[in-house]
Each structure stands twice: as C-alpha cells, then as structure tokens.
Motif scaffolding. Structure first.
Motif, PDB file in Angstrom:
ATOM      1  N   GLU A  47      26.330  -8.656  87.920  1.00  9.95           N
ATOM      2  CA  GLU A  47      26.010  -7.423  87.181  1.00  9.95           C
ATOM      3  C   GLU A  47      26.125  -6.193  88.083  1.00  9.95           C
ATOM      4  OE1 GLU A  47      23.112  -9.292  83.718  1.00  9.95           O
ATOM      5  OE2 GLU A  47      22.197  -8.195  85.392  1.00  9.95           O
ATOM      6  N   MET A  48      25.682  -6.357  89.332  1.00 11.31           N
ATOM      7  CA  MET A  48      25.740  -5.230  90.260  1.00 11.31           C
ATOM      8  C   MET A  48      27.200  -4.842  90.541  1.00 11.31           C
ATOM      9  SD  MET A  48      25.645  -4.027  93.614  1.00 11.31           S
ATOM     10  CE  MET A  48      25.237  -5.255  94.845  1.00 11.31           C
ATOM     11  N   THR A  50      29.852  -5.456  88.630  1.00 10.63           N
ATOM     12  CA  THR A  50      30.462  -4.875  87.430  1.00 10.63           C
ATOM     13  C   THR A  50      29.991  -3.430  87.219  1.00 10.63           C
ATOM     14  OG1 THR A  50      30.641  -7.057  86.412  1.00 10.63           O
ATOM     15  CG2 THR A  50      30.788  -5.180  84.942  1.00 10.63           C
ATOM     16  N   ARG A  51      28.706  -3.212  87.470  1.00 16.01           N
ATOM     17  CA  ARG A  51      28.132  -1.869  87.292  1.00 16.01           C
ATOM     18  C   ARG A  51      28.745  -0.869  88.272  1.00 16.01           C
ATOM     19  NH1 ARG A  51      22.996  -3.527  87.094  1.00 16.01           N
ATOM     20  NH2 ARG A  51      22.661  -3.094  89.294  1.00 16.01           N
ATOM     21  N   THR A  52      28.934  -1.282  89.521  1.00 17.20           N
ATOM     22  CA  THR A  52      29.367  -0.329  90.548  1.00 17.20           C
ATOM     23  C   THR A  52      30.891  -0.220  90.675  1.00 17.20           C
ATOM     24  OG1 THR A  52      29.083  -2.071  92.225  1.00 17.20           O
ATOM     25  CG2 THR A  52      27.269  -0.513  91.956  1.00 17.20           C
ATOM     26  N   THR A  56      35.373  -7.284  86.446  1.00 19.61           N
ATOM     27  CA  THR A  56      34.748  -8.343  85.634  1.00 19.61           C
ATOM     28  C   THR A  56      35.358  -9.733  85.869  1.00 19.61           C
ATOM     29  OG1 THR A  56      36.248  -7.770  83.831  1.00 19.61           O
ATOM     30  CG2 THR A  56      34.055  -6.806  83.747  1.00 19.61           C
TER      31      THR A  56
END
Ligand code: C5P
Ligand code: MG
Length: 169
Positions: A47-48, A50-52, A56
């Motif tokens: 998640e980190m 993908t967020r930054t 994916t």
C-alpha cells in the motif's frame, strides 16, 4: 517492484518490541513466522509503494511460502485477488548450503548457519513444496534452474518476467 518478505520481516525485527522477538525466534528455528505478521507487513508495504509511486505490479520474493500464507493472503485481499504466477528457483541442496555459508560471513542473519539451514530445508519440504505443487497443478509455476552462475540466473529471470508481463498486460 521487488518486495522480499524475508527483508520485511528482518526490518521489523530491527525495530525491537514483542513482534521482533517472535520474528527472531521463528527465523532462527527455520520456521515460518505467523501469517498475520507476514501478511500485514506485506500489505502495508504494498500500500505504501502504491500510494507513493503509483506502482501496482509486485514481484513477491518468498511469498506465499505455505498454503497457510496463501489462505491469509485471500483473507486480507479477497478471493478474487489472485497470484498470477510463481517463479520457482530449483537448486541442489549442497549448492544452496555453500551459498548460504558464504553469505553468512557478511549477512549477520540469525538463520545463516548450518543448524538453521537444515531446519529451513525441513520447513521448505513440509510447508513450501505443497504450495509449489498447487501452482504447478494450475500451470502457474515457472521453474528456474538456479544452480548456474549469477548472471545466467538473472538473465533467465528477466526473460520469464518479460514473457509474463507481455501475457498479462
Ligand atoms: O526468504 P528468506 O530466506 O529471506 O526468509 C527468511 C525467513 O523469513 C524464513 O526462513 C522464515 O523464517 C521467514 N519467512 C516467513 N514467511 C515467508 C517468508 C519468510 O516466515 N513468507
Ligand atoms: Mg530472500
């Protein structure tokens, strides 16, 4: 993005605290760390990233290492979140032992010693081979002969990944 579960577990161990103690114990005993610890670390890391970065696609190194690992994955990510393919690195035990003992000189890993190597191999046979069989039975297991030199193995892996990426996307 290459993401190693072993590296994530080792980083968590460095932080100290109760979870670190559990990780250290299981690793030294050559056993698989409880699923909820491993999958939660994996989820947070994915998640980190993908967020930054917006990325994916992940190459999960060392996961799933057991049928229980896979079950925990489905419980957290949902049944529809499938793992498309497994790269299975096949190598004779004697070669692995020599490589690990070579690495032990600088790795600082609590499990890079002859006793832990044997225990890790027992765990591999009991827990990891069944998951390899499962992927194989679904035609999702790509075997790579990793007894060869480093550059040759690298080239094989790159070729398989390129093929896979072309198939999937
Ligand atoms: O893959 P690597 O050799 O870095 O893994 C080291 C150790 O990390 C394993 O022997 C095991 O104790 C733990 N591990 C785990 N579950 C995974 C991957 C690694 O418990 N899926
Ligand atoms: Mg590793």
């Amino acid at each position: 993005t290459h993401l190693s579960t072993g590296d994530l577990l080792r980083a968590e161990r460095e932080k100290g605290g109760p979870t670190a103690t559990v990780i250290e114990e299981y690793m030294t005993a050559g056993k698989l760390v409880p699923n909820e610890i491993t999958v939660t670390l994996l989820k947070n890391a994915m998640e980190m990233i993908t967020r930054t970065t917006g990325k994916t696609n992940f190459l999960l190194d060392g996961f799933p290492r057991s049928l229980d690992n896979l079950e925990a994955w489905y419980e957290i990510f949902g049944r529809e979140t499938d793992l498309p393919k497994m790269l299975y690195f096949e190598c004779p035990y004697e070669v692995l032992e020599q490589r690990i003992l070579g690495r032990a000189k600088f790795s600082g890993r609590p499990d890079d010693n002859i006793e832990s190597i044997k225990l890790r191999f027992d765990t591999f046979k009991a827990e990891t081979l069944p998951i390899v069989e499962l992927f194989r039975s679904k035609g999702k297991c790509v075997e790579v002969d990793t007894s060869q030199g480093r550059q040759d193995v690298y080239n094989l892996v790159v070729a398989h990944l390129a093929e896979h990426t072309a198939e999937e996307f």
